[in-house]
Design an enzyme around this catalytic site. Structure first.
Site, PDB file in Angstrom:
ATOM      1  N   TYR A  21      16.412  -8.738  -8.130  1.00 13.69           N
ATOM      2  CA  TYR A  21      16.924  -8.887  -6.732  1.00 13.69           C
ATOM      3  C   TYR A  21      16.979  -7.942  -5.511  1.00 13.69           C
ATOM      4  O   TYR A  21      17.506  -7.026  -4.826  1.00 13.69           O
ATOM      5  CB  TYR A  21      18.285  -7.735  -7.321  1.00 13.69           C
ATOM      6  CG  TYR A  21      18.827  -7.150  -8.970  1.00 13.69           C
ATOM      7  CD1 TYR A  21      19.845  -8.600  -9.256  1.00 13.69           C
ATOM      8  CD2 TYR A  21      18.140  -6.835 -10.232  1.00 13.69           C
ATOM      9  CE1 TYR A  21      20.273  -8.591 -10.362  1.00 13.69           C
ATOM     10  CE2 TYR A  21      18.685  -6.722 -11.345  1.00 13.69           C
ATOM     11  CZ  TYR A  21      19.830  -7.670 -11.699  1.00 13.69           C
ATOM     12  OH  TYR A  21      19.859  -7.731 -13.195  1.00 13.69           O
ATOM     13  N   TYR A 149      30.006  -6.049 -16.019  1.00 14.96           N
ATOM     14  CA  TYR A 149      28.814  -6.139 -15.308  1.00 14.96           C
ATOM     15  C   TYR A 149      27.939  -6.724 -17.131  1.00 14.96           C
ATOM     16  O   TYR A 149      27.926  -5.925 -17.808  1.00 14.96           O
ATOM     17  CB  TYR A 149      27.751  -5.239 -13.930  1.00 14.96           C
ATOM     18  CG  TYR A 149      26.703  -6.270 -14.766  1.00 14.96           C
ATOM     19  CD1 TYR A 149      25.978  -7.370 -13.923  1.00 14.96           C
ATOM     20  CD2 TYR A 149      25.680  -5.617 -15.737  1.00 14.96           C
ATOM     21  CE1 TYR A 149      24.359  -7.293 -14.154  1.00 14.96           C
ATOM     22  CE2 TYR A 149      24.283  -5.887 -15.961  1.00 14.96           C
ATOM     23  CZ  TYR A 149      23.859  -7.469 -15.164  1.00 14.96           C
ATOM     24  OH  TYR A 149      22.628  -7.883 -15.596  1.00 14.96           O
ATOM     25  N   ASP A 243      30.500  -4.026 -24.588  1.00 18.80           N
ATOM     26  CA  ASP A 243      29.119  -3.536 -25.087  1.00 18.80           C
ATOM     27  C   ASP A 243      28.947  -2.479 -23.971  1.00 18.80           C
ATOM     28  O   ASP A 243      29.049  -1.930 -22.558  1.00 18.80           O
ATOM     29  CB  ASP A 243      29.553  -4.924 -23.309  1.00 18.80           C
ATOM     30  CG  ASP A 243      27.894  -5.053 -22.627  1.00 18.80           C
ATOM     31  OD1 ASP A 243      27.109  -3.769 -22.914  1.00 18.80           O
ATOM     32  OD2 ASP A 243      26.845  -4.864 -21.773  1.00 18.80           O
ATOM     33  N   LYS A 272      19.145  -1.339 -23.792  1.00 18.16           N
ATOM     34  CA  LYS A 272      18.086  -0.163 -22.480  1.00 18.16           C
ATOM     35  C   LYS A 272      17.645   1.396 -23.159  1.00 18.16           C
ATOM     36  O   LYS A 272      16.960   0.977 -23.436  1.00 18.16           O
ATOM     37  CB  LYS A 272      19.667   0.120 -21.715  1.00 18.16           C
ATOM     38  CG  LYS A 272      20.057  -0.821 -20.379  1.00 18.16           C
ATOM     39  CD  LYS A 272      20.782  -0.659 -19.825  1.00 18.16           C
ATOM     40  CE  LYS A 272      21.117  -1.717 -18.164  1.00 18.16           C
ATOM     41  NZ  LYS A 272      21.952  -2.153 -17.896  1.00 18.16           N
TER      42      LYS A 272
HETATM   43  C1  LIG Z   1      21.889  -3.934 -18.395  1.00 22.38           C
HETATM   44  C2  LIG Z   1      23.063  -4.597 -18.324  1.00 22.38           C
HETATM   45  C3  LIG Z   1      22.422  -5.871 -18.990  1.00 22.38           C
HETATM   46  C4  LIG Z   1      22.036  -6.639 -19.207  1.00 22.38           C
HETATM   47  O1  LIG Z   1      21.399  -6.078 -20.067  1.00 22.38           O
HETATM   48  P1  LIG Z   1      19.660  -6.642 -20.200  1.00 22.38           P
HETATM   49  O2  LIG Z   1      18.679  -6.309 -20.845  1.00 22.38           O
HETATM   50  O3  LIG Z   1      19.061  -6.203 -18.510  1.00 22.38           O
HETATM   51  O4  LIG Z   1      19.260  -8.712 -20.400  1.00 22.38           O
HETATM   52  C5  LIG Z   1      24.306  -5.871 -20.352  1.00 22.38           C
HETATM   53  N1  LIG Z   1      24.970  -5.169 -20.185  1.00 22.38           N
HETATM   54  C6  LIG Z   1      25.057  -4.077 -19.639  1.00 22.38           C
HETATM   55  C7  LIG Z   1      26.553  -2.778 -19.989  1.00 22.38           C
HETATM   56  C8  LIG Z   1      24.030  -3.423 -19.058  1.00 22.38           C
HETATM   57  O5  LIG Z   1      24.257  -2.400 -18.091  1.00 22.38           O
END
Ligand SMILES: *Cc1c(COP(=O)(O)O)cnc(C)c1O
Length: 429
Positions: A21, A149, A243, A272
């Protein structure tokens, strides 16, 4: 040919690196980290920064948590990796059992991947094939939300906000999905319900970041709104995909954001903080109802996905140790304490010059500035001068610290924000 090393992109720290980024022609070279400890990042030049964002929200227990490192060392000596096709191992079996025990009721199967984006790709493929396996291939679109996102890969980008987002360059390339507003009042909700009803026949799944739309601007919605979106989704024969890559594991004040709305998704994405920021691992959880649509006498209906490093034992061992810490229960009190301190110290900023909004939810504190674009590099550098590591997104400055952060360190973070926002507001822009 010798590189032109006075150019920032050819600085020795990154002459052969392509950074995330980053417009490398404009940005100054990155800071070099040499060591992490607790909530501190130690730089090569001796400076020490208090981390306000837990390394992209992963290091929930602070850096280098001894119990996780010990579990990883033990795993490292016996079997750092073995393929998952045709083989299995205890770290993955244990982790699947632990995740299912903790996750919202009804989720019963775990598919492991390496990153959050891929956990979303897997969720989308599961939803598409779920309908296909039942003779409904026309249900092949997704409903997603403005301001959302879900990752950087092609499928995940297609369900992220296409208009005003970091991925707008790919707007015409990615699959076209239904992008709706998260309904904010009764009127908007009625409209949302009508739209969902009208398009349901073509929709495989609704995908949402429950309670907090994180990377695209840190926007919040209520548990009631989430519950209502879930109700409409299920009433219209659509899979509900949560998500929780960002919100999972206590960030919003409950182990999963879905718990606050009392809902169980059909599919849940986690990543994460799963390994406490020690190593990359993600998981896609599915209900038995979703899973059973893939069972068949012929090989045809099998789920065709399998990352090379799937269920990496080292990462699973880290996650098992991380989940032990989460289940010890202390995180809830830690998150509550962080939330109340954020209320005391950030909330007053909503009356400050240059501030549009302050939002607080669990261990998340957000200060939205009154501008469409902000000089994020200038802000980040000012924060570093204050001894803190904070990286603004869009027009927001936010904190998502480790749950183990001390009162004093959190206070340094919030006072750095107060000072830097005042400086930003009083400088010409
Ligand atoms: C960070 C994030 C992703 C992507 O995860 P990566 O490990 O960076 O591929 C997907 N969804 C949400 C809600 C996120 O915060």
């Amino acid at each position: 040919m010798a590189a032109d090393s006075d150019k920032p992109w050819n600085h020795p720290s990154q002459a052969h690196l392509w950074r995330p980024y980053a417009q490398m022609q404009i940005l100054p070279p990155p800071l070099k980290a040499v060591r992490t400890e607790g909530t501190q990042i130690h730089l090569e030049d001796g400076r020490v920064l208090i981390d306000g964002i837990a390394s992209w929200w992963t290091a929930a227990h602070g850096y280098n948590p001894p119990a996780i490192l010990a579990a990883m060392r033990e795993q490292l000596d016996t079997m750092p990796h073995v393929m998952f096709g045709g083989l299995t191992h205890d770290p993955a079996i244990t982790l699947s059992e632990k995740l299912i025990a903790l996750a919202p009721a009804g989720l019963n199967r775990v598919f492991f991947t390496d990153s959050g984006s891929v956990s979303v790709e897997v969720a989308m493929k599961m939803a598409l094939q779920y309908w296909q396996n039942q003779g409904q291939p026309g249900k092949n679109k997704f409903i997603c939300f403005r301001g959302g996102y879900h990752g950087d890969t092609i499928g995940a980008m297609s369900v992220s906000d296409p208009e005003d987002s970091m991925h707008k360059a790919f707007k015409s390339t990615v699959a076209h999905q239904y992008v709706l507003d998260i309904p904010s009042d009764e009127y908007a909700f009625a409209e949302f319900e009508d739209t969902v009803q009208a398009i349901a026949k073509t929709v495989a799944g609704v995908i949402i970041e429950p309670l907090v739309q994180a990377a695209e601007g840190m926007r919040l919605h209520s548990a009631d709104t989430l519950e209502a979106i879930h109700r409409v989704t299920k009433a219209n024969n659509i899979l509900f995909i949560a998500d929780e890559v960002a919100t999972g594991f206590g960030r919003t004040g409950s182990l999963f954001a879905c718990n606050e709305a009392g809902i169980s998704p059909d599919i849940l994405c986690l990543g994460k903080a799963l390994t406490g920021g020690c190593i990359s691992l993600a998981a896609t959880l599915a209900s038995e109802e979703v899973f059973s649509a893939f069972l068949s006498d012929s090989s045809e209906k099998a789920f065709m996905h399998g990352p090379t490093y799937m269920a990496n034992p080292l990462a699973c061992a880290a996650a098992n140790a991380s989940l032990e810490i989460f289940t010890s229960g202390a995180y809830l009190t830690q998150v509550e304490a962080i939330e109340s301190q954020l209320r005391d110290e950030l909330w007053p900023l909503r009356f400050a010059e240059g501030v549009r909004d302050v939002r607080i939810k669990g261990a998340i504190g957000v200060v939205e500035l009154d501008a469409e674009e902000i000089d994020k590099t200038w802000l980040n550098q000012r924060f570093v001068e204050h001894g803190v590591w904070i990286r603004p997104l869009k027009n927001v400055i936010y904190l998502m610290p480790a749950f183990t952060i001390t009162r004093q360190d959190l206070q340094k973070l919030t006072s750095a924000i107060t000072d830097v926002v005042a400086e930003w507001a009083s400088s010409p822009r």
